[in-house]
Design an enzyme around this catalytic site. Sequence first.
Site, PDB file in Angstrom:
ATOM      1  N   SER A 112       0.850  -1.188   0.000  1.00 22.25           N
ATOM      2  CA  SER A 112       0.000   0.000   0.000  1.00 22.25           C
ATOM      3  C   SER A 112       0.882   1.233   0.000  1.00 22.25           C
ATOM      4  O   SER A 112       1.931   1.259   0.659  1.00 22.25           O
ATOM      5  CB  SER A 112      -0.888   0.018   1.250  1.00 22.25           C
ATOM      6  OG  SER A 112      -1.524   1.279   1.359  1.00 22.25           O
ATOM      7  N   TYR A 128      -1.582  -1.726  10.215  1.00 22.82           N
ATOM      8  CA  TYR A 128      -1.694  -1.928   8.761  1.00 22.82           C
ATOM      9  C   TYR A 128      -0.458  -1.401   8.032  1.00 22.82           C
ATOM     10  O   TYR A 128       0.111  -2.072   7.172  1.00 22.82           O
ATOM     11  CB  TYR A 128      -2.966  -1.218   8.269  1.00 22.82           C
ATOM     12  CG  TYR A 128      -3.234  -1.379   6.793  1.00 22.82           C
ATOM     13  CD1 TYR A 128      -3.773  -2.555   6.291  1.00 22.82           C
ATOM     14  CD2 TYR A 128      -2.952  -0.348   5.901  1.00 22.82           C
ATOM     15  CE1 TYR A 128      -4.021  -2.704   4.930  1.00 22.82           C
ATOM     16  CE2 TYR A 128      -3.195  -0.487   4.544  1.00 22.82           C
ATOM     17  CZ  TYR A 128      -3.735  -1.666   4.063  1.00 22.82           C
ATOM     18  OH  TYR A 128      -3.974  -1.801   2.717  1.00 22.82           O
TER      19      TYR A 128
END
Length: 253
Positions: free
Chosen positions: A147, A160
């Site tokens: 990401s 995350y």
Amino acid sequence: MRDLGLTGKRVLVTGAAGGLGRAFAEGFANAGACVIASDLNAHGAQETAAIIAEAGQEAHSAKVDVTCAESCSALATTVQDRLGGVDILINNAAVYAGLERQAFEEIDESVWDKVMAVNVKGVWQMSRALTPLMRQAGSGAIINVASATVFSGSPQWMHYVASKGAVIAMTRSMARELGDVPIRTNVLAPGFTLTEASLNLIEDAENYGVTRGALKRAATAEDMVGGALYLASDLAGFVTGQTLVVDGGRQFI
Ligand SMILES: NC(=O)c1ccc[n+]([C@@H]2O[C@H](COP(=O)([O-])OP(=O)(O)OC[C@H]3O[C@@H](n4cnc5c(N)ncnc54)[C@H](O)[C@@H]3O)[C@@H](O)[C@H]2O)c1
């Protein structure tokens, strides 16, 4: 245009029940590949395979829990038995949908462990289950979905962000360990992308980030497909260990 060289390639996509995983599965099928859509959500994976099959392309589905070594090796055996091997692995499964934003001091240890189990250990488990098949074939390509949030260090999202940072780091080690086969290993790092999961995570998702990128629009799952096709294709035949950020120019790394 030069052929991408994906016709007839066997592509296993994890987390393919919807969102980006489904878009990758459809995109590779459109490029002539044979797709295995896998997910913990077996019904969603079946649906993805059915959509592709309805469009007249070859697709299979399978249930997998990427956190479980036995489940990953069972999937590798199924792929070997049904298709004789695998050429491309897209490690896309992750804990993303439903993940709450929280100050790092507040994150529950069980949530931290789950994020690491799926997003980090899952990439390792799935990759090590499938690399023997790629070694046997003498080539392969792995795309790990990280990401772009790793480069901005989004607040209230530390578990995350850390997990996706690990994915980038692991990819570099894998590229060095697998380069002699050669199995090329790269990262696709999407920026904020409209999927069912992200729409539920962020208020006003349609407008989120629109003004922050160089390209003034929101990303769709389909926007991520071109980068994955490139990294898997012959066009990227000398590219390994790299991170391709697809975020409309929000961050330059
Ligand atoms: N949507 C975004 O804005 C965005 C941005 C950057 C990166 N990503 C990444 O892209 C990928 C897909 O995101 P998405 O938006 O489609 O989210 P999503 O939550 O819909 O996709 C994740 C998929 O992984 C599956 N999964 C979860 N645990 C699993 C397990 N143990 N074994 C097998 N499958 C499991 C889920 O069932 C789900 O289908 C993820 O890796 C996510 O981190 C998404």
